[in-house]
Design an enzyme around this catalytic site. Structure first.
Site, PDB file in Angstrom:
ATOM      1  N   ASP A 108       0.840  -1.198   0.000  1.00 48.59           N
ATOM      2  CA  ASP A 108       0.000   0.000   0.000  1.00 48.59           C
ATOM      3  C   ASP A 108       0.876   1.250   0.000  1.00 48.59           C
ATOM      4  O   ASP A 108       0.669   2.180  -0.791  1.00 48.59           O
ATOM      5  CB  ASP A 108      -0.921  -0.034   1.220  1.00 48.59           C
ATOM      6  CG  ASP A 108      -1.818   1.180   1.327  1.00 48.59           C
ATOM      7  OD1 ASP A 108      -2.423   1.574   0.311  1.00 48.59           O
ATOM      8  OD2 ASP A 108      -1.919   1.741   2.438  1.00 48.59           O
ATOM      9  N   GLU A 126      -1.926  -5.377  -3.309  1.00 47.22           N
ATOM     10  CA  GLU A 126      -0.971  -4.669  -2.455  1.00 47.22           C
ATOM     11  C   GLU A 126       0.138  -5.606  -1.982  1.00 47.22           C
ATOM     12  O   GLU A 126       1.313  -5.216  -1.951  1.00 47.22           O
ATOM     13  CB  GLU A 126      -1.691  -4.063  -1.244  1.00 47.22           C
ATOM     14  CG  GLU A 126      -2.601  -2.898  -1.589  1.00 47.22           C
ATOM     15  CD  GLU A 126      -3.468  -2.452  -0.436  1.00 47.22           C
ATOM     16  OE1 GLU A 126      -3.958  -1.310  -0.487  1.00 47.22           O
ATOM     17  OE2 GLU A 126      -3.674  -3.228   0.526  1.00 47.22           O
TER      18      GLU A 126
END
Length: 148
Positions: free
Chosen positions: A51, A122
């Site tokens: 992320d 992610e």
């Protein structure tokens, strides 16, 4: 190792030097527990790292493109990097096929709901960062057409 990882690397446009990072990124916590791995073997920490690295790559891209305003950078990044966008990116190459799901997750088809596939995307980026740095994450995002 999953025999589909060659195919996954082709889809990502990036070959991992350390495939154990890719295997970890593709292992859900439920599956890790079912296979008697410790919690650290699952994708969770890699998703958090991914992320952050996606944010960095997007901000570099925007600033490199001439965007200077803090407010504009924040808003544009927020619109570019969200669970819906990351899920669609993961769906574009059927990422769910490469993930080791827990038995219950597999029965439920959990990847069809909400943020699960976004987190998997992610995790891939987090693993790529550990394997090849920010350039690896950039390569994957560019290859997948993230920037259009």
């Amino acid at each position: 190792m999953n025999p589909l990882y060659d195919e996954l690397e082709d889809a990502l446009g990036y070959s991992f030097r350390d495939r154990t990072l890719l295997a970890r990124a593709m292992t859900r916590l439920a599956a890790a527990k079912e296979e008697s791995h410790d919690d650290g073997w699952s994708m969770d920490a890699l998703a958090t790292l991914g992320d952050a690295t996606i944010d960095v790559v997007v901000l570099e891209h925007l600033i490199g493109g001439g965007m200077e305003s803090k407010g504009e950078l924040s808003l544009t990044k927020m619109n570019m990097v969200n669970m819906t966008v990351l899920r669609q990116l993961a769906e574009s190459f059927d990422l769910h096929r490469y993930v080791t799901w827990g038995k219950g997750e597999s029965k439920q088809g959990i990847w069809q709901s909400g943020r699960v596939l976004a987190e998997c995307m992610e995790a891939v980026c987090g693993a790529a960062y550990l394997d090849g740095g920010i350039a690896a994450v950039r390569t994957i995002l560019m290859h997948l057409g993230f920037f259009g």
